[in-house]
Design an enzyme around this catalytic site. Sequence first.
Site, PDB file in Angstrom:
ATOM      1  N   THR A 107       0.829  -1.211   0.000  1.00  0.00           N
ATOM      2  CA  THR A 107       0.000   0.000   0.000  1.00  0.00           C
ATOM      3  C   THR A 107       0.868   1.269   0.000  1.00  0.00           C
ATOM      4  O   THR A 107       0.740   2.128  -0.869  1.00  0.00           O
ATOM      5  CB  THR A 107      -0.921  -0.005   1.245  1.00  0.00           C
ATOM      6  N   VAL A 108       1.783   1.371   0.973  1.00  0.00           N
ATOM      7  CA  VAL A 108       2.567   2.610   1.096  1.00  0.00           C
ATOM      8  C   VAL A 108       3.660   2.668   0.022  1.00  0.00           C
ATOM      9  O   VAL A 108       3.910   3.720  -0.580  1.00  0.00           O
ATOM     10  CB  VAL A 108       3.175   2.735   2.516  1.00  0.00           C
TER      11      VAL A 108
ATOM     12  N   ALA B 214      12.407  -3.426  -4.445  1.00  0.00           N
ATOM     13  CA  ALA B 214      12.423  -4.824  -3.995  1.00  0.00           C
ATOM     14  C   ALA B 214      11.003  -5.218  -3.643  1.00  0.00           C
ATOM     15  O   ALA B 214      10.373  -4.599  -2.768  1.00  0.00           O
ATOM     16  CB  ALA B 214      13.327  -4.976  -2.778  1.00  0.00           C
TER      17      ALA B 214
ATOM     18  N   GLU C 242       8.795  10.433   9.225  1.00  0.00           N
ATOM     19  CA  GLU C 242       7.548  11.211   9.323  1.00  0.00           C
ATOM     20  C   GLU C 242       6.310  10.344   9.120  1.00  0.00           C
ATOM     21  O   GLU C 242       5.289  10.510   9.801  1.00  0.00           O
ATOM     22  CB  GLU C 242       7.562  12.344   8.274  1.00  0.00           C
TER      23      GLU C 242
ATOM     24  N   VAL D 281       3.991   8.200  11.976  1.00  0.00           N
ATOM     25  CA  VAL D 281       2.934   8.669  12.890  1.00  0.00           C
ATOM     26  C   VAL D 281       1.888   9.478  12.124  1.00  0.00           C
ATOM     27  O   VAL D 281       2.228  10.436  11.423  1.00  0.00           O
ATOM     28  CB  VAL D 281       3.516   9.541  14.025  1.00  0.00           C
TER      29      VAL D 281
ATOM     30  N   LYS E 110       3.105   4.793  18.047  1.00  0.00           N
ATOM     31  CA  LYS E 110       3.134   6.176  17.562  1.00  0.00           C
ATOM     32  C   LYS E 110       3.267   7.161  18.724  1.00  0.00           C
ATOM     33  O   LYS E 110       4.002   8.144  18.637  1.00  0.00           O
ATOM     34  CB  LYS E 110       1.868   6.460  16.760  1.00  0.00           C
TER      35      LYS E 110
ATOM     36  N   GLY F  74      -3.554   4.968   4.681  1.00  0.00           N
ATOM     37  CA  GLY F  74      -3.953   4.911   3.267  1.00  0.00           C
ATOM     38  C   GLY F  74      -2.771   5.134   2.359  1.00  0.00           C
ATOM     39  O   GLY F  74      -1.722   5.641   2.766  1.00  0.00           O
TER      40      GLY F  74
HETATM   41  N1  HSE Z   1      -2.928   0.671  10.849  1.00  0.00           N
HETATM   42  C1  HSE Z   1      -2.550   2.038  10.921  1.00  0.00           C
HETATM   43  C2  HSE Z   1      -3.793   2.858  11.243  1.00  0.00           C
HETATM   44  C3  HSE Z   1      -1.946   2.471   9.625  1.00  0.00           C
HETATM   45  O1  HSE Z   1      -4.906   2.354  11.055  1.00  0.00           O
HETATM   46  O2  HSE Z   1      -3.668   3.977  11.692  1.00  0.00           O
HETATM   47  C4  HSE Z   1      -1.295   3.819   9.667  1.00  0.00           C
HETATM   48  O3  HSE Z   1      -0.234   3.847  10.572  1.00  0.00           O
END
Ligand code: HSE
Length: 434
Positions: free
Chosen positions: A13-14, A43, A127, A130, A203, A300
């Site tokens: 996703t990220v 990778a 960054e 969190v 976080k 997201g």
């Molecule tokens: N699982 C985390 C959330 C993803 O729902 O906030 C983002 O850090």
Amino acid sequence: MKPVKVGICGLGTVGGGTFNVLKRNAEEIARRAGRGIEVAQIATRHPNPKCDTGTTAITADIFDVVNNPEIDIVVELIGGYTLAKELVLKAIENGKHVVTANKALIAVHGNEIFAKACEKGVIVAFEASVAGGIPVIKAIREGLAGNRINWLAGIINGTGNFILTEMREKGRTFEDVLKEAQELGYAEADPTFDVEGIDAAHKLTILASIAFGIPLQFDKAYTEGIARLTTADVNYAEALGYRIKHLGVARRTDAGIELRVHPTLIPADRLIANVNGVMNAVMVNGDAVGSTLYYGAGAGMEPTASAVVADLVDVTRALTTDPNNRVPHLAFQPDSLSDHPILPISACESAYYLRIQAKDHPGVLAQVATILSECGINIESIMQKEAEVQDGLVPVILVTHRVVEQRIDDAIAALEALDDVADKVVRIRVEQLN
Ligand code: HSE
């Protein structure tokens, strides 16, 4: 100037979002960074159907990226603690800068990673770890650098907030909403991290370190999830003028630092009480600035990529700077971190919502009031739901003034020992955030 070469480890996703944003906004990003930022290698074991990787070199082995002499910055987006730690330490050893979204890694192994990075003169930027796309680390670390930070409180798990919102607004079941959060890519690989508050505690640990200048101490954070919240308590809270949110709270006191994640009643008219769905928000209170609020998408694909790419721009700009003059990883100079202790939850102070299932006959309220008074607890409001008597039991709901948690523990033990009280007493912390 030659573009900076980036290697992305993990194209989920990220990772996919980062690749796409770098590609789509290449021109804007180069105008900001002063040179291009180019993905030289990825990778991944599985192609991401949302990414057109074209001719970009792809490998199945993350260590190919870390050992690639062409790469300047390694982007770690594989998640988890073990392999990710090995990857990041190897990248640092090879003199590469690192950008990561991995809150678990930073919260648990950050002290060691930053020490190694300082030794090697490289940057580890985090960054995206969190609050997804909200630049809250930059805000605290740089924008609030003139302040003595008093406290911060945030909704820092998008999945948990999405679940609570859907349950409250649409009456959906916990399991149903969690499944949707997983499908949308919000939830962690192990979703218990989201619902049990572990992700939020990772976080919060990071935010507390950069706010107060203390080492990362995830093992000392108090963590309570949302899985045991009932619709009844959500509704009673509403009747009392509150919303229940899953909050991370870090507060500096003379005795030590409170570091706690738990469901929390917040007055319904506070801005943060109205942060819904996958959105995150963090309030930070500094002695000079007062209270500030940072709001945005907490999870997201592209919101998180927004933070990863911002870090890539920061690192690119800092490539030629003297390592001693860079912004310290944890905001404070490493030799100036404080050893102010983290307080156990029993020593933390809060107001409390208590729900007691009491037998419906005379004298019960008096007994409850006596116990609270003997424990030095001041009652702010009390509500008895006569209309909801079931099996001879009536819910008694009360909100206390602020008090040290140990006194509430003592009061709950005494209340539960009463013949006239059935079941466990429900306790939810209350924060006014003013
Ligand atoms: N699982 C985390 C959330 C993803 O729902 O906030 C983002 O850090």
